[in-house]
Design a protein around this motif. Structure first.
Motif, short mmCIF file in Angstrom:
data_model
loop_
_atom_site.label_atom_id
_atom_site.label_comp_id
_atom_site.label_asym_id
_atom_site.label_seq_id
_atom_site.Cartn_x
_atom_site.Cartn_y
_atom_site.Cartn_z
N ASP A 193 0.79 -1.22 0.00
CA ASP A 193 0.00 0.00 0.00
C ASP A 193 0.83 1.28 0.00
O ASP A 193 0.31 2.33 0.28
CB ASP A 193 -0.92 0.00 1.23
CG ASP A 193 -2.16 -0.84 0.97
OD1 ASP A 193 -2.52 -0.99 -0.21
OD2 ASP A 193 -2.74 -1.34 1.94
N PHE A 194 2.12 1.16 -0.31
CA PHE A 194 2.96 2.33 -0.10
C PHE A 194 2.61 3.52 -0.99
O PHE A 194 2.78 4.66 -0.58
CB PHE A 194 4.44 1.98 -0.20
CG PHE A 194 4.98 1.47 1.10
CD1 PHE A 194 5.39 2.36 2.07
CD2 PHE A 194 5.05 0.12 1.36
CE1 PHE A 194 5.86 1.90 3.30
CE2 PHE A 194 5.53 -0.34 2.59
CZ PHE A 194 5.92 0.55 3.55
N TYR A 236 0.03 5.17 0.95
CA TYR A 236 0.58 5.87 2.12
C TYR A 236 1.20 7.18 1.67
O TYR A 236 1.10 8.20 2.34
CB TYR A 236 1.64 5.04 2.83
CG TYR A 236 1.16 3.71 3.33
CD1 TYR A 236 -0.19 3.45 3.49
CD2 TYR A 236 2.06 2.71 3.67
CE1 TYR A 236 -0.64 2.23 3.95
CE2 TYR A 236 1.63 1.48 4.13
CZ TYR A 236 0.28 1.25 4.26
OH TYR A 236 -0.15 0.03 4.70
N ASN A 245 -1.51 9.60 1.04
CA ASN A 245 -2.07 10.09 2.30
C ASN A 245 -1.16 11.13 2.94
O ASN A 245 -1.62 12.16 3.41
CB ASN A 245 -2.26 8.93 3.29
CG ASN A 245 -3.37 7.99 2.84
OD1 ASN A 245 -4.20 8.36 2.02
ND2 ASN A 245 -3.37 6.78 3.37
N SER A 246 0.14 10.85 2.94
CA SER A 246 1.09 11.79 3.54
C SER A 246 1.09 13.11 2.80
O SER A 246 1.12 14.17 3.43
CB SER A 246 2.51 11.19 3.53
OG SER A 246 2.72 10.41 4.67
N LYS A 282 -5.46 0.20 7.73
CA LYS A 282 -4.20 0.19 6.99
C LYS A 282 -4.20 1.12 5.78
O LYS A 282 -3.20 1.75 5.49
CB LYS A 282 -3.87 -1.24 6.54
CG LYS A 282 -2.76 -1.85 7.38
CD LYS A 282 -2.24 -3.13 6.81
CE LYS A 282 -0.91 -3.45 7.46
NZ LYS A 282 -0.34 -4.70 7.00
N GLU A 283 -5.33 1.21 5.08
CA GLU A 283 -5.32 2.01 3.86
C GLU A 283 -5.26 3.50 4.13
O GLU A 283 -5.10 4.29 3.21
CB GLU A 283 -6.53 1.66 2.98
CG GLU A 283 -7.87 2.07 3.56
CD GLU A 283 -8.50 0.96 4.39
OE1 GLU A 283 -7.76 0.09 4.90
OE2 GLU A 283 -9.74 0.98 4.55
N PHE A 313 -3.09 4.78 6.52
CA PHE A 313 -1.79 5.10 7.12
C PHE A 313 -1.07 6.20 6.35
O PHE A 313 -1.14 6.26 5.12
CB PHE A 313 -0.88 3.88 7.11
CG PHE A 313 -1.19 2.88 8.18
CD1 PHE A 313 -2.15 3.14 9.15
CD2 PHE A 313 -0.51 1.67 8.22
CE1 PHE A 313 -2.44 2.21 10.13
CE2 PHE A 313 -0.80 0.74 9.19
CZ PHE A 313 -1.76 1.00 10.15
N THR A 314 -0.36 7.04 7.10
CA THR A 314 0.61 7.91 6.45
C THR A 314 1.90 7.11 6.29
O THR A 314 2.05 6.03 6.86
CB THR A 314 0.88 9.16 7.28
OG1 THR A 314 1.38 8.76 8.56
CG2 THR A 314 -0.37 10.00 7.47
N LEU A 315 2.84 7.68 5.54
CA LEU A 315 4.09 6.98 5.26
C LEU A 315 4.82 6.59 6.54
O LEU A 315 5.34 5.48 6.67
CB LEU A 315 4.96 7.90 4.39
CG LEU A 315 5.98 7.26 3.49
CD1 LEU A 315 5.41 6.08 2.75
CD2 LEU A 315 6.50 8.28 2.50
N GLY A 355 3.02 3.76 8.24
CA GLY A 355 3.19 2.56 7.42
C GLY A 355 4.58 1.97 7.60
O GLY A 355 4.73 0.76 7.78
N SER A 399 10.61 8.22 1.64
CA SER A 399 10.02 9.17 2.60
C SER A 399 10.97 10.33 2.89
O SER A 399 10.55 11.37 3.38
CB SER A 399 9.65 8.46 3.90
OG SER A 399 10.77 8.37 4.75
#
Lengths: 350, 356
Positions: B148-149, B152, B155-156, B301-302, B304-306, B309, B331
């Motif tokens: 999922d990165f 993530y 999201n971040s 989980k989906e 999460f921020t980096l 995660g 990151s």
């Protein structure tokens, strides 16, 4: 609300300067905001006519103060209510009032120096771990920052470059700091490779209580020293050059010049830095949590982790106890912050 | 003495005034060299490790550069195959590059790639894998595609952008009111802001959770964003800066029938641009790096921020270090951009006025 890693009050005040005339990235990014602001011109004028200038002041203050109220002041009140009530419920009305019971549970010990004799042994383990951490971390941090500032204040080449070098770790996230070093300290990591190259036996660093403690201090110094070095450097650069030149004329040794000129004149800045470092060190969590997870055992479990785990993670979740512990930590931080504010005022009068 | 006339050693070791080396110069040089290694060494090690295959990461002692086994295409009985190459010590004392057909116990059947019909039995202790420097870019593509990165990362970016925009707007509005108006209760408001400075997240963790959850913002990126946007630091910084803007400007605008709102965004805000830029940089770095609060708000989980995660994957029982390392590098990229292009604003900001 001050999040972890946020700069302290007023750090990074930019020196007043003219905004660049050319069209910068900022101007391009600001264009849509400008359009929106323009669209609000009419409604705002209407509102001003309705509520007067006082109403406009309230309007300007409202969003920020609402966020403060909702996410800082209200939670603080709830925190007090939690700390005086029992049970595992988070919903306030379904909690029972227990008075100072949570504080009593945390503070009752036969011998406060021996966590095993306390009602909440984990809390006192965390307290003494934090005391040990703060004691070493602040000393090492200030020493490293001071050395760095003194060296950057000498007439070295490319000072801007070096200033940037020391600032690099400050920008990294605590998670990244923790992971970088975890990778180096792991059993087959870089550090053990160096050990083998030097003819020594590899060590399992992070499962050793002493090393885990030393490295938790080490990585937090690594991550934060650059920030304090910059503040001290600013203080050093405010000391007039001619004092040193006069001292050099008199053949004063550098060590003597440091003791007699630098230290007394830098002292106000140094005090502010020490208190600031104390405030941050008491709250240590992120990078150490990623590096050691509080282990091995509980040897690097610090107060914030205790609060986090008691409040959320542990199977023996107890919001009341977590709230009581966080209020006590808050008390320490309030004292330290007031000291910092007083010191900053005192320094700026110097 | 001209520069060209100096030999390199004299050039590197010369000191201002040509008085030779003092112990303080030695300390300076040593400290700077040590710092350079200590600061960039670990980061460089991360970068190099992030390009290694899992097999290579498990190697001890490790190699500095990432390597991969070299292969050659060999005509076998079942058609052409890419086989791993080895340097083999032959019984006659010479050595040769050979490809491994198969291996039984400690003996391997090996052939010269140019003579595929002539296999030789070789003890595996008498051979060394032939390797070349190769970057395992799978480490980057796999977690972005299969895990999922990528999400993530999005999201971040979302949290950081939104929080920064809102921070700039709310903080500058409050700073404007606190710097350009005299009103009753102004000191009271300032006191509240100072007070919020004293109450860090770690003190308010549990009740903040209950506030955010009663607002229905648990497992919602806005639950991460909103509590962070009213930074006292930002209000102080902008107010300090706005105090330097002459009030005559504002009076003149009022004469011209400008509304207070127009004074705010047409006059004061553009003049505050340098301070807004510094706050924006700070905010981007703070929000990108936030960990503890997102860790509490986000449990799906989906979402999460980096940072969350990374911590979650690094805490798993079978840590897939090759992915963790690569995603750690990813990151760092925004922070690195800030560092390279914008750090002089920050360091000049801190060094220029310190903690005033």
């Amino acid at each position: 609300m001050t999040m972890q890693g946020e700069a302290p009050a007023g750090a990074g005040n930019p020196a007043p300067q003219q905004a660049p005339a050319r069209r910068s990235i900022g101007a391009v990014l600001a264009a849509p905001v400008g359009l929106l602001a323009h669209l609000l011109d009419g409604p705002m004028r209407f509102w001003q006519r309705l509520a007067g200038r006082g109403g406009m002041i309230a309007f300007f203050l409202l969003p920020n103060m609402a966020v403060f109220a909702l996410f800082v002041i209200v939670p603080l009140g709830i925190n007090v209510a939690y700390s005086l009530s029992g049970g595992t419920q988070l919903f306030l009305p379904s909690r029972s009032f227990v008075g100072p019971e949570n504080f009593a549970r945390l503070l009752t010990c036969d011998n406060h120096l021996a966590p095993a004799t306390c009602r909440d042994d984990l809390f006192w383990i965390a307290v003494w771990n934090t005391v040990r951490f703060v004691a070493l971390q602040v000393v090492v941090l200030v020493a490293v920052a001071m050395t760095t500032a003194l060296i950057l204040n000498r007439s070295i080449r490319a000072r801007g470059f070096w200033r940037a070098v020391f600032f690099f770790p400050v920008l990294l996230s605590p998670v990244v700091v923790g992971l970088i070093w975890k990778w180096i300290f792991q059993r087959q990591g870089l550090l053990n490779w160096l050990m083998v190259e030097m003819g020594l036996d590899p060590v399992n660093w992070l499962t050793d209580r002493t090393w885990a403690y030393v490295f938790s201090v080490g990585i937090s110094v690594w991550a934060h020293a650059g920030f304090y070095a910059l503040i001290l450097l600013a203080g050093l650069q405010a000391i007039p050059r001619h004092i040193y030149e006069a001292a050099e004329m008199d053949r004063t040794s550098p060590a003597r010049a440091f003791r007699r000129i630098t230290l007394p004149l830098l002292w106000p800045n140094l005090l502010v830095v020490i208190v600031l470092a104390l405030i941050r060190a008491v709250q240590v969590f992120d990078e150490v949590y990623v590096l050691t997870g509080g282990g091995p055992g509980t040897s690097t479990m610090y107060l914030t982790q205790y609060i986090y785990e008691t409040g959320f993670a542990s199977t023996l979740r107890n919001p009341g106890v977590a709230a009581a512990a966080s209020l006590m930590m808050g008390g320490v931080l309030v004292v330290l912050t007031l000291a910092q504010i007083a010191l900053t005022r005192w320094r700026d009068r110097q | 003495m001209t520069r060209s006339a100096m030999n390199p050693v004299a050039f590197l070791t010369r000191r201002r005034g040509g008085k030779g080396w003092h112990w303080t110069d030695v300390v300076t040089f040593g400290w700077l060299a040590l710092s350079l290694v200590m600061i960039f060494g670990p980061a460089l090690w991360l970068l190099l490790s992030s390009f290694k295959t899992p097999a290579q990461l498990a190697e001890f002692p490790p190699t500095i550069l990432p390597y991969a086994a070299q292969t050659a295409t060999v005509e076998t009985k079942t058609g052409p195959k890419a086989l791993p190459l080895y340097t083999v010590e032959l019984p006659d004392g010479s050595s040769a590059v050979m490809a491994e057909l198969n291996r039984v116990g400690i003996m391997a059947n090996m052939v010269r790639p140019e003579a595929p019909d002539d296999p030789v039995k070789v003890n595996i202790n008498a051979r060394k894998p032939l390797r070349e420097v190769a970057f395992a870019t799978d480490n980057y593509t796999t977690p972005l595609k299969q895990f999922d990165f990528a999400r993530y990362l999005r999201n971040s970016v979302f949290v950081t952008t939104m929080a920064t925009i809102i921070t700039l707007i709310t903080n500058s509005m409050a700073a404007f009111a606190l710097s350009k108006y005299e009103f009753r209760g102004r000191n009271g408001v300032m006191m509240v802001i100072v007070a919020t400075l004293m109450i860090p997240l770690s003190v308010n963790l549990v009740p903040l959770y209950s506030v955010v959850s009663s607002l229905g913002l648990m497992n919602n990126l806005w639950g991460v964003i909103l509590p962070t946007v009213a930074t006292p630091t930002g209000v102080f910084m902008l107010r300090q800066y706005m105090l330097t803007i002459p009030d005559e400007l504002i009076e003149a605008a009022r004469m011209d029938n400008a509304s207070e709102w127009q004074i705010y965004w047409r006059i004061v805000l553009p003049l505050t641009a340098p301070a807004l830029a510094v706050l924006a940089i700070f905010s981007v770095v703070w929000r990108w790096n936030d960990f503890l609060w997102p860790l509490i708000v986000l449990s799906r989980k989906e979402l999460f921020t980096l940072q969350v995660g990374l911590n979650t994957y690094a805490g798993e029982l079978n840590v897939q270090w090759q992915f963790i390392l690569a995603m750690t590098v990813v990151s760092i990229i925004p922070v690195l951009i800030v560092f390279v292009f914008l750090q002089r604003f920050i360091t000049a900001g801190i060094a220029g006025t310190g903690l005033k």
